[in-house]
Design a protein around this motif. Structure first.
Motif, PDB file in Angstrom:
ATOM      1  N   LEU A 238       0.833  -1.204   0.000  1.00  0.00           N
ATOM      2  CA  LEU A 238       0.000   0.000   0.000  1.00  0.00           C
ATOM      3  C   LEU A 238       0.868   1.255   0.000  1.00  0.00           C
ATOM      4  O   LEU A 238       0.544   2.239  -0.673  1.00  0.00           O
ATOM      5  CB  LEU A 238      -0.927  -0.012   1.215  1.00  0.00           C
ATOM      6  CG  LEU A 238      -1.904   1.160   1.339  1.00  0.00           C
ATOM      7  CD1 LEU A 238      -2.729   1.337   0.065  1.00  0.00           C
ATOM      8  CD2 LEU A 238      -2.818   0.962   2.533  1.00  0.00           C
ATOM      9  N   ILE A 239       1.972   1.214   0.732  1.00  0.00           N
ATOM     10  CA  ILE A 239       2.891   2.357   0.743  1.00  0.00           C
ATOM     11  C   ILE A 239       3.416   2.640  -0.660  1.00  0.00           C
ATOM     12  O   ILE A 239       3.503   3.802  -1.089  1.00  0.00           O
ATOM     13  CB  ILE A 239       4.064   2.095   1.718  1.00  0.00           C
ATOM     14  CG1 ILE A 239       3.572   2.177   3.170  1.00  0.00           C
ATOM     15  CG2 ILE A 239       5.199   3.095   1.492  1.00  0.00           C
ATOM     16  CD1 ILE A 239       4.618   1.780   4.201  1.00  0.00           C
ATOM     17  N   THR A 240       3.745   1.590  -1.389  1.00  0.00           N
ATOM     18  CA  THR A 240       4.235   1.750  -2.769  1.00  0.00           C
ATOM     19  C   THR A 240       3.199   2.458  -3.625  1.00  0.00           C
ATOM     20  O   THR A 240       3.537   3.350  -4.424  1.00  0.00           O
ATOM     21  CB  THR A 240       4.577   0.380  -3.381  1.00  0.00           C
ATOM     22  OG1 THR A 240       5.607  -0.245  -2.608  1.00  0.00           O
ATOM     23  CG2 THR A 240       5.042   0.520  -4.820  1.00  0.00           C
ATOM     24  N   GLN A 241       1.938   2.092  -3.468  1.00  0.00           N
ATOM     25  CA  GLN A 241       0.855   2.740  -4.225  1.00  0.00           C
ATOM     26  C   GLN A 241       0.674   4.192  -3.786  1.00  0.00           C
ATOM     27  O   GLN A 241       0.468   5.081  -4.622  1.00  0.00           O
ATOM     28  CB  GLN A 241      -0.453   1.965  -4.019  1.00  0.00           C
ATOM     29  CG  GLN A 241      -0.463   0.566  -4.610  1.00  0.00           C
ATOM     30  CD  GLN A 241      -0.225   0.583  -6.114  1.00  0.00           C
ATOM     31  OE1 GLN A 241      -0.833   1.363  -6.852  1.00  0.00           O
ATOM     32  NE2 GLN A 241       0.670  -0.281  -6.576  1.00  0.00           N
ATOM     33  N   MET A 242       0.780   4.453  -2.496  1.00  0.00           N
ATOM     34  CA  MET A 242       0.569   5.806  -1.979  1.00  0.00           C
ATOM     35  C   MET A 242       1.655   6.765  -2.443  1.00  0.00           C
ATOM     36  O   MET A 242       1.408   7.946  -2.688  1.00  0.00           O
ATOM     37  CB  MET A 242       0.510   5.778  -0.448  1.00  0.00           C
ATOM     38  CG  MET A 242      -0.668   4.993   0.106  1.00  0.00           C
ATOM     39  SD  MET A 242      -0.690   4.909   1.916  1.00  0.00           S
ATOM     40  CE  MET A 242      -1.256   6.552   2.317  1.00  0.00           C
ATOM     41  N   LYS A 243       2.876   6.264  -2.591  1.00  0.00           N
ATOM     42  CA  LYS A 243       3.998   7.122  -2.967  1.00  0.00           C
ATOM     43  C   LYS A 243       3.930   7.586  -4.421  1.00  0.00           C
ATOM     44  O   LYS A 243       4.731   8.423  -4.842  1.00  0.00           O
ATOM     45  CB  LYS A 243       5.318   6.402  -2.694  1.00  0.00           C
ATOM     46  CG  LYS A 243       5.599   6.229  -1.198  1.00  0.00           C
ATOM     47  CD  LYS A 243       6.961   5.598  -0.937  1.00  0.00           C
ATOM     48  CE  LYS A 243       8.087   6.569  -1.259  1.00  0.00           C
ATOM     49  NZ  LYS A 243       9.409   6.024  -0.855  1.00  0.00           N
TER      50      LYS A 243
END
Length: 209
Positions: free
Chosen positions: A179-184
């Motif tokens: 999810l962090i990868t998508q948010m960044k």
């Protein structure tokens, strides 16, 4: 004789009532009769239900002193991981973030080391709004936390779904990182400092990830 006993009994009741009233001024009960359980409340970050009958703790200073343990390898100080009420943190961050101009809806997830915030906005300056939301979160959580934000409102559902998963599960960390990868892919605001990126990571943090 009976009259004397009745009169003595009434006097005793009145005296006890007076003592109870005096004690009530100094105890930790609201005037409505609702009890504040200090043991249950002491880890909360704030008290929304304070009434006129309870001392207004928001007007008091907060002070705590800690000293490093003289014992080698004493990890007691690291208990902050479990002492934090993550749901209360998420609640405060979401509430404060909706006060930011053009931020209309905020979903916040707090893990043991990150804050993930997805929000709906009509801001024309996406990077400025991302910076404001991020700094709002950083003003609430301990400094070792890393904060990730996104104005992709589709990811709000992913944040909610992640909140309903078992944080101790084997795949939990992979889900958070995914999810962090998508948010960044969304703006993250300005770098925190010369030694920290926009999410608060240092070069050492990135090496150890």
């Amino acid at each position: 004789m009976k009259k004397l006993l009745i009169i003595a009994g009434l006097c005793t009741i009145i005296a006890l009532s007076g003592c109870t009233k005096d004690t009530a001024k100094n105890d930790i009960y609201e005037e409505s009769g609702n009890t504040i359980n200090v043991n249950n409340k002491r880890h909360e970050l704030y008290n929304e239900g304070a009434s006129k009958g309870v001392r207004n703790v928001s007007n008091d200073y907060g002070y705590v002193r800690h000293q490093k343990s003289p014992l080698m390898n004493d990890k007691t100080a690291n208990n902050h991981y479990t002492a934090l009420d993550r749901e209360q943190l998420a609640n405060i961050i979401s509430k404060y973030s909706t006060n930011i101009p053009n931020v209309n809806d905020v979903a916040t997830l707090v893990t043991d080391q990150e804050v993930l915030i997805a929000y709906d906005t009509n801001s024309k300056d996406r990077n400025l709004t991302a910076d404001q939301v991020k700094k709002t979160a950083m003003s609430v959580v301990p400094r070792y936390y890393h904060v990730y934000v996104t104005d992709n409102k589709v990811l709000m559902r992913d944040v909610e779904n992640l909140a309903n998963t078992d944080s101790t599960g084997k795949n939990a960390r992979n889900l958070v990182n995914g999810l962090i990868t998508q948010m960044k892919k969304s703006p993250q605001g300005q770098p925190i400092s010369s030694s920290e990126d926009a999410n608060g990571l240092t070069p050492d943090d990135k090496t150890n990830r």
